[in-house]
Design a protein around this motif. Structure first.
Motif, PDB file in Angstrom:
ATOM      1  N   LYS A  84       0.826  -1.194   0.000  1.00  0.00           N
ATOM      2  CA  LYS A  84       0.000   0.000   0.000  1.00  0.00           C
ATOM      3  C   LYS A  84       0.868   1.256   0.000  1.00  0.00           C
ATOM      4  N   SER A  85       0.331   2.333  -0.570  1.00  0.00           N
ATOM      5  CA  SER A  85       1.024   3.612  -0.502  1.00  0.00           C
ATOM      6  C   SER A  85      -0.008   4.718  -0.352  1.00  0.00           C
ATOM      7  N   LEU A  86       0.428   5.808   0.254  1.00  0.00           N
ATOM      8  CA  LEU A  86      -0.444   6.969   0.381  1.00  0.00           C
ATOM      9  C   LEU A  86       0.375   8.231   0.168  1.00  0.00           C
ATOM     10  N   LEU A  87      -0.306   9.250  -0.301  1.00  0.00           N
ATOM     11  CA  LEU A  87       0.312  10.546  -0.533  1.00  0.00           C
ATOM     12  C   LEU A  87      -0.100  11.464   0.608  1.00  0.00           C
ATOM     13  N   LEU A  88       0.883  11.930   1.383  1.00  0.00           N
ATOM     14  CA  LEU A  88       0.611  12.784   2.524  1.00  0.00           C
ATOM     15  C   LEU A  88       0.677  14.244   2.082  1.00  0.00           C
ATOM     16  N   VAL A  89      -0.432  14.964   2.248  1.00  0.00           N
ATOM     17  CA  VAL A  89      -0.571  16.347   1.788  1.00  0.00           C
ATOM     18  C   VAL A  89      -0.739  17.249   3.003  1.00  0.00           C
ATOM     19  N   THR A  90       0.133  18.251   3.130  1.00  0.00           N
ATOM     20  CA  THR A  90       0.121  19.104   4.315  1.00  0.00           C
ATOM     21  C   THR A  90       0.103  20.590   3.991  1.00  0.00           C
ATOM     22  N   HIS A  91       0.843  21.033   2.989  1.00  0.00           N
ATOM     23  CA  HIS A  91       0.962  22.460   2.682  1.00  0.00           C
ATOM     24  C   HIS A  91      -0.402  23.035   2.306  1.00  0.00           C
ATOM     25  N   VAL A  99      -9.311  10.382  -8.627  1.00  0.00           N
ATOM     26  CA  VAL A  99     -10.179   9.642  -9.548  1.00  0.00           C
ATOM     27  C   VAL A  99      -9.771   9.891 -10.998  1.00  0.00           C
ATOM     28  N   ALA A 100      -8.784  10.749 -11.195  1.00  0.00           N
ATOM     29  CA  ALA A 100      -8.232  11.000 -12.532  1.00  0.00           C
ATOM     30  C   ALA A 100      -6.775  11.397 -12.348  1.00  0.00           C
ATOM     31  N   ASP A 101      -5.975  11.221 -13.384  1.00  0.00           N
ATOM     32  CA  ASP A 101      -4.579  11.657 -13.321  1.00  0.00           C
ATOM     33  C   ASP A 101      -4.529  13.150 -13.020  1.00  0.00           C
ATOM     34  N   ASP A 102      -3.536  13.558 -12.252  1.00  0.00           N
ATOM     35  CA  ASP A 102      -3.432  14.953 -11.871  1.00  0.00           C
ATOM     36  C   ASP A 102      -1.962  15.325 -11.739  1.00  0.00           C
ATOM     37  N   GLU A 103      -1.723  16.619 -11.604  1.00  0.00           N
ATOM     38  CA  GLU A 103      -0.389  17.112 -11.305  1.00  0.00           C
ATOM     39  C   GLU A 103      -0.504  18.091 -10.159  1.00  0.00           C
ATOM     40  N   LEU A 104       0.271  17.854  -9.121  1.00  0.00           N
ATOM     41  CA  LEU A 104       0.218  18.681  -7.923  1.00  0.00           C
ATOM     42  C   LEU A 104       1.603  19.248  -7.662  1.00  0.00           C
ATOM     43  N   ASP A 105       1.729  20.550  -7.817  1.00  0.00           N
ATOM     44  CA  ASP A 105       2.997  21.232  -7.591  1.00  0.00           C
ATOM     45  C   ASP A 105       4.137  20.580  -8.390  1.00  0.00           C
ATOM     46  N   GLY A 106       3.835  20.271  -9.650  1.00  0.00           N
ATOM     47  CA  GLY A 106       4.836  19.695 -10.533  1.00  0.00           C
ATOM     48  C   GLY A 106       5.027  18.203 -10.385  1.00  0.00           C
ATOM     49  N   VAL A 107       4.278  17.564  -9.517  1.00  0.00           N
ATOM     50  CA  VAL A 107       4.400  16.122  -9.281  1.00  0.00           C
ATOM     51  C   VAL A 107       3.205  15.414  -9.897  1.00  0.00           C
ATOM     52  N   ARG A 108       3.453  14.359 -10.656  1.00  0.00           N
ATOM     53  CA  ARG A 108       2.374  13.595 -11.283  1.00  0.00           C
ATOM     54  C   ARG A 108       1.683  12.734 -10.232  1.00  0.00           C
ATOM     55  N   ILE A 109       0.353  12.827 -10.210  1.00  0.00           N
ATOM     56  CA  ILE A 109      -0.460  12.046  -9.279  1.00  0.00           C
ATOM     57  C   ILE A 109      -1.340  11.113 -10.108  1.00  0.00           C
ATOM     58  N   PRO A 110      -1.015   9.829 -10.189  1.00  0.00           N
ATOM     59  CA  PRO A 110      -1.820   8.915 -11.001  1.00  0.00           C
ATOM     60  C   PRO A 110      -3.207   8.692 -10.394  1.00  0.00           C
ATOM     61  N   ALA A 111      -4.182   8.438 -11.243  1.00  0.00           N
ATOM     62  CA  ALA A 111      -5.513   8.060 -10.760  1.00  0.00           C
ATOM     63  C   ALA A 111      -5.386   6.848  -9.841  1.00  0.00           C
ATOM     64  N   GLY A 112      -6.165   6.840  -8.797  1.00  0.00           N
ATOM     65  CA  GLY A 112      -6.111   5.752  -7.829  1.00  0.00           C
ATOM     66  C   GLY A 112      -5.232   6.034  -6.630  1.00  0.00           C
ATOM     67  N   THR A 113      -4.480   7.128  -6.658  1.00  0.00           N
ATOM     68  CA  THR A 113      -3.614   7.464  -5.525  1.00  0.00           C
ATOM     69  C   THR A 113      -4.456   7.803  -4.302  1.00  0.00           C
ATOM     70  N   ARG A 114      -4.137   7.166  -3.203  1.00  0.00           N
ATOM     71  CA  ARG A 114      -4.823   7.462  -1.946  1.00  0.00           C
ATOM     72  C   ARG A 114      -4.139   8.679  -1.323  1.00  0.00           C
ATOM     73  N   THR A 115      -4.862   9.774  -1.230  1.00  0.00           N
ATOM     74  CA  THR A 115      -4.317  11.030  -0.738  1.00  0.00           C
ATOM     75  C   THR A 115      -4.835  11.297   0.667  1.00  0.00           C
ATOM     76  N   ILE A 116      -3.918  11.549   1.589  1.00  0.00           N
ATOM     77  CA  ILE A 116      -4.279  11.847   2.972  1.00  0.00           C
ATOM     78  C   ILE A 116      -3.976  13.312   3.239  1.00  0.00           C
ATOM     79  N   VAL A 117      -5.014  14.090   3.473  1.00  0.00           N
ATOM     80  CA  VAL A 117      -4.860  15.508   3.796  1.00  0.00           C
ATOM     81  C   VAL A 117      -4.650  15.607   5.311  1.00  0.00           C
ATOM     82  N   PHE A 118      -3.468  16.054   5.698  1.00  0.00           N
ATOM     83  CA  PHE A 118      -3.018  15.952   7.089  1.00  0.00           C
ATOM     84  C   PHE A 118      -3.265  17.281   7.822  1.00  0.00           C
ATOM     85  N   SER A 119      -4.513  17.504   8.202  1.00  0.00           N
ATOM     86  CA  SER A 119      -4.895  18.781   8.813  1.00  0.00           C
ATOM     87  C   SER A 119      -4.172  19.028  10.127  1.00  0.00           C
TER      88      SER A 119
END
Length: 459
Positions: free
Chosen positions: A54-61, A343-363
């Motif tokens: 498993k992998s997750l993308l940790l988003v904080t900024h 749910v779709a391919d994306d780019e976040l701050d120059g980084v490619r985010i493939p569809a299906g990436t589990r993103t955790i918004v770390f409030s």
């Protein structure tokens, strides 16, 4: 303070792949929340964490928070990360629904939860808080015996939800339903945090308790709906269940389906009482550790309220009380993180985010980001003075999430917490049991692993 990232600058996504032994050792030493905070501080605001398969993308900024929740929201939704919550507890109610199903429910239910709409529940907030005041005076005030503060807050917020949604009495019914809901939430939280997933068909003691609790709560809500349908509509109480049963979606012309009534009834009870109870329990903890803040709070309450309970207009004269609530939500958000699946391919701050990436918004980490908060670990309600709040990054604070999928009940929870803080702090001082140091961690929601025992003293 407002530090922005350039979305034109290419970035290399950092990856962190701890071994199972390293992960378990770190969590045992720091707790899950502490481990995530250490990972963020070491590796930065945007990181992919690999844990086995498993992998997750940790988003904080805050800029990334804005992208996932607002500017790029069409590429993120509540996907696979919410499957267990759908299957085991909430079905396809407002919290877990996606796409057009979610939009239809949001259209129908949003008017009930506007700042003006939730004021109709103000008398319930007053009444149930007054009952708690009387209980504390009779049973706990000055006894020298500590009470578990989360349990106390769970009891009163569960009563509020039961009255607001279903117009039913508390007592034995409240206790049974509340305990069953907490069994369900605890089981799911523990399952999500455990590296070993046991299928629900395996008759473990935990699975058996979960199934009994789910059956009891579902039957309870179904019975309430059936009982209401058996009497003329003009006799239905003016509560949230009636609103859901009688409001027609303007675009589709349909009423809420029977199963969605059950799913949303369960959702409101499960989500509506636990998170507010946790906010309140951390509020009393924060006041006990910050005597100058407590002194200012008491002075405001004494000046405005005297011996009377608050009115809606009184709350407007209690700005410092609301500042205290907002600061608790910053340092101790009941939901320290939340998931959004690409749910779709994306780019976040120059980084490619493939569809299906589990993103955790770390409030929890965003709220402590040193680039956006001066002395971020300090409990300072004056951060919420109007001029200082206006100068903050708009997405550095998101205790209820942010964007179109902001928590539907945020206005309900804020008003309830404002009222309860005013009424209880006017009458009592709450003190942490001497020598007790809470071990704050995440258990699905924010909590203390060793509880929050407190002494109740009269003011």
């Amino acid at each position: 303070m407002n530090t922005a990232l350039s979305v034109d600058t290419p970035r290399t996504l950092k990856e962190y792949a701890p071994s199972t032994l390293e992960l378990l050792t770190a969590i045992r030493r720091e707790g899950f929340l502490g481990w995530l905070m250490s990972t963020w501080r070491k590796h930065g605001d945007l990181i992919r964490i690999r844990m086995g398969s498993k992998s997750l993308l940790l988003v904080t900024h805050p800029d990334h928070v804005r992208h996932v929740n607002v500017t790029g929201r069409e590429r993120y939704d509540k996907g696979e990360s919410y499957d267990s919550l759908r299957e085991l507890l909430l079905g396809h109610g407002i919290v877990t629904a996606t796409g057009e199903d979610w939009r239809r429910q949001r259209r129908l239910m949003a008017p009930f939860f506007t700042p003006r709409g939730v004021e109709k529940f103000f008398p319930i907030f007053l009444s149930d808080t007054q009952k708690l005041i009387e209980h504390w005076r009779a049973q706990h005030q000055g006894s020298g015996r500590p009470v578990e503060m989360l349990d106390e807050m769970m009891q009163v917020t569960a009563a509020v939800i039961l009255h607001s949604v279903f117009s039913t009495d508390s007592g034995e019914t409240l206790l049974r339903v509340k305990n069953s809901i907490e069994t369900l939430v605890s089981h799911i939280s523990n399952s999500q945090m455990s590296p070993l997933q046991v299928p629900m068909w395996v008759p473990t003691p935990g699975n058996l308790r979960f199934n009994r609790a789910k059956k009891l709560v579902t039957a309870y809500i179904q019975e309430l709906i059936a009982r209401r349908r058996a009497i003329p509509t003009e006799q239905w109480p003016d509560d949230l269940l009636t609103k859901m049963m009688t409001t027609r979606d303007e675009e589709s012309g349909t009423f809420m389906a029977e199963q969605l009534l059950v799913d949303n009834g369960l959702t409101m009870f499960a989500a509506g009482h636990e998170t507010t109870a946790r906010t309140l329990s951390f509020l009393w903890y924060a006041l006990s550790q910050n005597p100058e803040v407590e002194r200012r709070l008491h002075a405001e309450l004494d000046s405005v309220l005297g011996e009377a309970p608050p009115t809606i207009n009184d709350l407007k004269k209690l700005p410092y009380t609301l500042q205290v609530v907002k600061e608790v939500l910053r340092l101790y958000p009941a939901a320290p993180m939340y998931a959004r699946d690409a749910v779709a391919d994306d780019e976040l701050d120059g980084v490619r985010i493939p569809a299906g990436t589990r993103t955790i918004v770390f409030s929890y980490a965003t709220h402590r980001h040193p680039a956006f908060w001066d002395e971020p670990e300090r409990f300072e309600p004056d951060r919420w003075l109007p001029e200082r709040e206006a100068a903050q990054h708009a997405h550095a604070y998101h205790p209820f999430a942010i964007g179109p999928r902001i928590c539907l009940g945020n206005n309900f929870s804020l008003l309830e917490t404002h009222v309860m803080t005013a009424m209880l702090a006017r009458r009592f001082k709450l003190r942490l049991k001497p020598g007790h140091v809470p071990r704050i961690d995440m258990f699905g929601t924010l909590g203390s692993a060793n509880g929050m025992p407190m002494l109740i003293e009269a003011r």
